[in-house]
Design an enzyme around this catalytic site. Structure first.
Site, PDB file in Angstrom:
ATOM      1  N   ASN A  15     -10.106  -0.177  -0.225  1.00 44.56           N
ATOM      2  CA  ASN A  15      -8.593  -0.102  -0.200  1.00 44.56           C
ATOM      3  C   ASN A  15      -8.190  -0.515  -1.598  1.00 44.56           C
ATOM      4  OD1 ASN A  15      -5.772  -0.218   0.035  1.00 44.56           O
ATOM      5  ND2 ASN A  15      -5.900  -1.376   2.119  1.00 44.56           N
TER       6      ASN A  15
ATOM      7  N   HIS B 217      -3.295   7.193   2.717  1.00 38.40           N
ATOM      8  CA  HIS B 217      -3.430   5.957   1.959  1.00 38.40           C
ATOM      9  C   HIS B 217      -4.973   5.672   2.684  1.00 38.40           C
ATOM     10  CE1 HIS B 217      -4.006   1.832   0.843  1.00 38.40           C
ATOM     11  NE2 HIS B 217      -3.715   1.288   2.094  1.00 38.40           N
TER      12      HIS B 217
ATOM     13  N   CYS C  46       0.689  -1.286  -0.115  1.00 38.18           N
ATOM     14  CA  CYS C  46       0.072  -0.040  -0.037  1.00 38.18           C
ATOM     15  C   CYS C  46       0.775   1.139  -0.004  1.00 38.18           C
ATOM     16  CB  CYS C  46      -1.076   0.163   1.172  1.00 38.18           C
ATOM     17  SG  CYS C  46      -2.265  -1.161   1.061  1.00 38.18           S
TER      18      CYS C  46
HETATM   19  N1  COA Z   1     -18.456  -8.426   9.142  1.00 36.27           N
HETATM   20  C1  COA Z   1     -18.760  -8.868  10.445  1.00 36.27           C
HETATM   21  N2  COA Z   1     -18.026  -9.077  11.273  1.00 36.27           N
HETATM   22  C2  COA Z   1     -16.498  -9.164  10.851  1.00 36.27           C
HETATM   23  C3  COA Z   1     -16.214  -8.917   9.810  1.00 36.27           C
HETATM   24  C4  COA Z   1     -17.125  -8.402   8.681  1.00 36.27           C
HETATM   25  N3  COA Z   1     -16.919  -8.151   7.468  1.00 36.27           N
HETATM   26  N4  COA Z   1     -14.763  -8.698   9.437  1.00 36.27           N
HETATM   27  C5  COA Z   1     -14.569  -9.407  10.844  1.00 36.27           C
HETATM   28  N5  COA Z   1     -15.567  -9.294  11.550  1.00 36.27           N
HETATM   29  C6  COA Z   1     -15.506  -9.851  13.198  1.00 36.27           C
HETATM   30  C7  COA Z   1     -14.169 -10.787  13.569  1.00 36.27           C
HETATM   31  O1  COA Z   1     -14.425 -12.162  13.200  1.00 36.27           O
HETATM   32  C8  COA Z   1     -14.341 -10.423  15.053  1.00 36.27           C
HETATM   33  O2  COA Z   1     -15.077 -11.322  15.684  1.00 36.27           O
HETATM   34  P1  COA Z   1     -14.859 -11.761  16.884  1.00 36.27           P
HETATM   35  O3  COA Z   1     -14.551 -11.150  17.964  1.00 36.27           O
HETATM   36  O4  COA Z   1     -16.090 -12.948  17.076  1.00 36.27           O
HETATM   37  O5  COA Z   1     -13.686 -12.821  16.570  1.00 36.27           O
HETATM   38  C9  COA Z   1     -14.555  -9.036  15.231  1.00 36.27           C
HETATM   39  O6  COA Z   1     -15.421  -8.533  13.965  1.00 36.27           O
HETATM   40  C10 COA Z   1     -13.598  -8.029  15.299  1.00 36.27           C
HETATM   41  O7  COA Z   1     -12.713  -8.131  14.586  1.00 36.27           O
HETATM   42  P2  COA Z   1     -11.275  -7.321  14.359  1.00 36.27           P
HETATM   43  O8  COA Z   1     -10.400  -7.732  13.488  1.00 36.27           O
HETATM   44  O9  COA Z   1     -10.896  -7.067  15.710  1.00 36.27           O
HETATM   45  O10 COA Z   1     -11.919  -5.980  13.853  1.00 36.27           O
HETATM   46  P3  COA Z   1     -11.532  -4.591  13.841  1.00 36.27           P
HETATM   47  O11 COA Z   1     -12.391  -3.618  14.348  1.00 36.27           O
HETATM   48  O12 COA Z   1     -10.009  -4.558  13.938  1.00 36.27           O
HETATM   49  O13 COA Z   1     -11.822  -4.408  12.257  1.00 36.27           O
HETATM   50  C11 COA Z   1     -10.602  -4.289   9.962  1.00 36.27           C
HETATM   51  C12 COA Z   1     -11.312  -5.132  11.177  1.00 36.27           C
HETATM   52  C13 COA Z   1      -9.649  -5.315   9.200  1.00 36.27           C
HETATM   53  C14 COA Z   1     -11.785  -3.646   9.346  1.00 36.27           C
HETATM   54  C15 COA Z   1      -9.330  -3.446  10.785  1.00 36.27           C
HETATM   55  O14 COA Z   1      -8.742  -4.112  11.762  1.00 36.27           O
HETATM   56  C16 COA Z   1      -8.544  -2.911   9.920  1.00 36.27           C
HETATM   57  O15 COA Z   1      -8.950  -1.965   9.224  1.00 36.27           O
HETATM   58  N6  COA Z   1      -7.195  -3.153   9.965  1.00 36.27           N
HETATM   59  C17 COA Z   1      -6.236  -2.660   9.036  1.00 36.27           C
HETATM   60  C18 COA Z   1      -6.410  -2.793   7.791  1.00 36.27           C
HETATM   61  C19 COA Z   1      -5.309  -2.349   6.920  1.00 36.27           C
HETATM   62  O16 COA Z   1      -5.120  -1.187   7.135  1.00 36.27           O
HETATM   63  N7  COA Z   1      -4.938  -3.093   5.737  1.00 36.27           N
HETATM   64  C20 COA Z   1      -4.241  -2.740   4.808  1.00 36.27           C
HETATM   65  C21 COA Z   1      -2.793  -2.084   5.184  1.00 36.27           C
HETATM   66  S1  COA Z   1      -2.576  -1.108   3.900  1.00 36.27           S
END
Ligand code: COA
Length: 314
Positions: free
Chosen positions: A259, A229, A89
């Site tokens: 993204n 980003h 990214c």
């Molecule tokens: N719909 C519903 N629930 C979802 C889900 C979706 N699409 N994706 C994940 N969950 C659930 C998980 O399974 C987890 O459930 P659990 O607690 O029962 O295990 C819960 O939501 C929390 O998961 P978590 O990963 O802690 O959520 P989060 O608030 O961190 O959000 C992201 C997830 C991926 C959106 C977030 O972590 C994020 O944006 N991370 C950075 C991503 C990024 O920048 N990536 C690219 C780098 S350039």
């Protein structure tokens, strides 16, 4: 496809729509070439005037040749150097940083930098934690010697390979070549530990943007636009807050495209171009797989409204 909801996606990521490249046999180069064609036409640049083309991508059409080579061929740019940059990214920031060196040492006068990714090719649409986030897209910019004091002023790039464990694609490279087993185990897709990446993304983006502000005697209140980003709206908001930049001065397009990896920053510049004025102080900042991160400080050189309409630039 997966157990999710519009409310979860909107609240946790800010994403409402994404674009997916459809069509048999189409790869990242098709979007990159489209962006470059638009750029050449808008800036009245002939293909034969381009000195170098760099394509930032993590989803190249092939292992080789490079997507940059393919884009050159598709748009009729011949006999120049062209290569890909892979920094996930942060790829666009890395590519702009490289291009800037070739301009400032006088080696080249017109460099096209493309940020393009077909993320849908490496996303597991049974994994709800990643499949709701990523989209396909491409953008391109032309970098030339400055005609005024405005232009790219400073750039910083960083990496930490220890981050690989949190964000990677396991198979398909030399360490784990494709096999029936890697396909069966769904190892050709993005593996992301969202929470770990989230934490690093905010810390590193704000840190490097802060560093570039400090070494250019700036603070957040002096910046006209932050172009972060687009990985997650909450990461964007947290980064802006740490930098002391209000959200009305932050480019946000994640709701439209999700993204798009190397394409998010040029897509932001495309969407907001009409609002940019000569001299606007702009910080580009990104964080991505690797881990990689980086920031660029520039002052905008053109009348955005005229440039966005395809008129000759100042
Ligand atoms: N719909 C519903 N629930 C979802 C889900 C979706 N699409 N994706 C994940 N969950 C659930 C998980 O399974 C987890 O459930 P659990 O607690 O029962 O295990 C819960 O939501 C929390 O998961 P978590 O990963 O802690 O959520 P989060 O608030 O961190 O959000 C992201 C997830 C991926 C959106 C977030 O972590 C994020 O944006 N991370 C950075 C991503 C990024 O920048 N990536 C690219 C780098 S350039």
């Amino acid at each position: 496809m997966v157990d999710t909801s519009d409310a979860w996606i909107t609240e946790r990521t800010g994403i409402k729509e994404r674009r997916i490249l459809k069509g048999e046999g189409l790869g990242t180069s098709h979007m990159g070439a489209e962006a470059v064609r638009g750029l050449l036409s808008k800036t009245a640049t002939k293909p034969e005037d381009i000195d170098l083309l760099i394509c930032a991508t993590t989803t190249p059409d092939y292992v080789f040749p490079s997507t940059a080579n393919l884009v050159c061929d598709m748009v009729g740019v011949r006999n120049i150097g062209s290569f890909d940059v892979q920094a996930a990214c942060s790829g666009f920031i890395y590519a702009v940083t490289i291009a800037t060196q070739f301009i400032s040492n006088g080696h080249y006068r017109k460099i096209v930098v493309v940020g393009a990714d077909k993320m849908s090719a490496i996303i597991d649409y049974t994994d709800r934690a990643t499949c709701v986030i990523f989209g396909d897209g491409a953008g391109a910019v032309l970098i030339e010697p400055a005609k005024s004091t405005n232009g790219i002023i400073d750039a910083l790039i960083r990496s930490d390979g220890a981050g690989a464990v949190h964000l990677h694609q396991k198979a398909g490279g030399s360490r784990m070549p494709p096999s029936p087993e890697t396909v069966a185990k769904r190892l050709h897709y993005v593996h992301q530990e969202g929470a770990a990446v989230y934490k690093f993304a905010i810390a590193r983006m704000a840190e490097i943007a802060g560093e570039i502000l400090t070494r250019n005697q700036l603070n957040g209140s002096m910046i006209d636009w932050l172009v972060p980003h687009q990985a997650n709206k909450r990461i964007i908001e947290a980064t802006a807050e740490r930098m002391g930049i209000s959200m009305d001065r932050v480019m946000v397009t994640i709701q439209k495209y999700g993204n798009t990896t190397a394409a998010t920053i040029p897509l932001c510049l495309w969407d907001y171009e009409a609002r940019l004025k000569p001299g606007d102080k702009i910080i580009l900042a990104a964080f991505g797989g690797g881990f990689t991160w980086g920031a660029v400080y520039l002052t905008w050189a053109y009348d955005g409204a005229k440039a966005a309409n395809g008129h000759a630039r100042l």
